[in-house]
Design a protein around this motif. Sequence first.
Motif, PDB file in Angstrom:
ATOM      1  N   VAL A 144      -0.886   1.363   0.862  1.00 31.99           N
ATOM      2  CA  VAL A 144       0.496   1.593   1.295  1.00 31.99           C
ATOM      3  C   VAL A 144       1.104   0.320   1.883  1.00 31.99           C
ATOM      4  O   VAL A 144       2.313   0.084   1.754  1.00 31.99           O
ATOM      5  CB  VAL A 144       0.546   2.759   2.313  1.00 31.99           C
ATOM      6  CG1 VAL A 144      -0.169   2.377   3.609  1.00 31.99           C
ATOM      7  CG2 VAL A 144       1.980   3.161   2.584  1.00 31.99           C
ATOM      8  N   VAL A 191       7.573  -3.428  -2.834  1.00 33.16           N
ATOM      9  CA  VAL A 191       8.977  -3.000  -2.874  1.00 33.16           C
ATOM     10  C   VAL A 191       9.894  -4.161  -2.481  1.00 33.16           C
ATOM     11  O   VAL A 191      10.938  -4.392  -3.099  1.00 33.16           O
ATOM     12  CB  VAL A 191       9.199  -1.796  -1.948  1.00 33.16           C
ATOM     13  CG1 VAL A 191      10.696  -1.486  -1.812  1.00 33.16           C
ATOM     14  CG2 VAL A 191       8.466  -0.579  -2.465  1.00 33.16           C
ATOM     15  N   TRP A 206      -1.839  -5.433  -4.361  1.00 36.48           N
ATOM     16  CA  TRP A 206      -1.487  -4.005  -4.435  1.00 36.48           C
ATOM     17  C   TRP A 206      -2.365  -3.287  -5.448  1.00 36.48           C
ATOM     18  O   TRP A 206      -2.907  -2.213  -5.169  1.00 36.48           O
ATOM     19  CB  TRP A 206      -0.025  -3.843  -4.824  1.00 36.48           C
ATOM     20  CG  TRP A 206       0.353  -2.407  -5.069  1.00 36.48           C
ATOM     21  CD1 TRP A 206       0.614  -1.451  -4.133  1.00 36.48           C
ATOM     22  CD2 TRP A 206       0.483  -1.767  -6.350  1.00 36.48           C
ATOM     23  NE1 TRP A 206       0.900  -0.249  -4.738  1.00 36.48           N
ATOM     24  CE2 TRP A 206       0.824  -0.410  -6.103  1.00 36.48           C
ATOM     25  CE3 TRP A 206       0.348  -2.203  -7.660  1.00 36.48           C
ATOM     26  CZ2 TRP A 206       1.030   0.502  -7.131  1.00 36.48           C
ATOM     27  CZ3 TRP A 206       0.549  -1.289  -8.699  1.00 36.48           C
ATOM     28  CH2 TRP A 206       0.887   0.041  -8.428  1.00 36.48           C
ATOM     29  N   ALA A 234       4.439  -1.447   0.251  1.00 36.13           N
ATOM     30  CA  ALA A 234       5.678  -1.806   0.938  1.00 36.13           C
ATOM     31  C   ALA A 234       6.068  -3.245   0.624  1.00 36.13           C
ATOM     32  O   ALA A 234       7.241  -3.557   0.395  1.00 36.13           O
ATOM     33  CB  ALA A 234       5.508  -1.612   2.446  1.00 36.13           C
TER      34      ALA A 234
END
Length: 212
Positions: free
Chosen positions: A14, A21, A68, A18
Amino acid sequence: MSEFLSAALAFPAVVFGAALVVVVCFWLLVLAGAAGHDSFDTDLDSEAVGFGGVPVSVSVSLFVVVAWFTGLTGSVLVLRSGAAGTLRAVFHLAVLAGALLIAWGVVRMVIRRFRRFFPAEPPPSRQDFVGQVCTIRTGSVSADFGQAEVAAADGSTAIVQVRQPLGPSTPGDTFTSGSTGLLYAYDADGEFFWVSPYDAALAPRPLPRKAV
């Protein structure tokens, strides 16, 4: 699908999600023309971590993507292991460390192969000062003597050698300490600039402060 979402929302995937993004939003701004791909090159020193040679945005984006993906894969494996409590927390920390190390290694390897496609910026040159306004720092300027202070594009200042051809139209007292001149040519053999009088009111940028 539920396993993927659980892993993506678990630590440490997570965290990298982030960051991913943010990276995607940045490149959307670049495509829209609202930001430059080299926006962070002057703010961050990527050489310290071995990412030098390519724009910071490229190396960081690649690092985030690899981290990621690695973190997501590791989170899936941790969930499938059935570990719980303290053991699961230890596994998650191991995934975090592993993702960072793998991403760092992959980015360094990729940069080493593709660095040649990103030519380095040319080093600063004295020719960059030609056409700039300067402030005379000596009591006079002649055909063989004179110094001036000039501001570079990055805001720093430099002391350069200046000369002016003397003649009936250019007496030796044209310049005094603190007066303004225009560097209009550079003599590479003599390593000095030719200077001419210039009206300070027309200067394109603030002049160096006069010496007290």
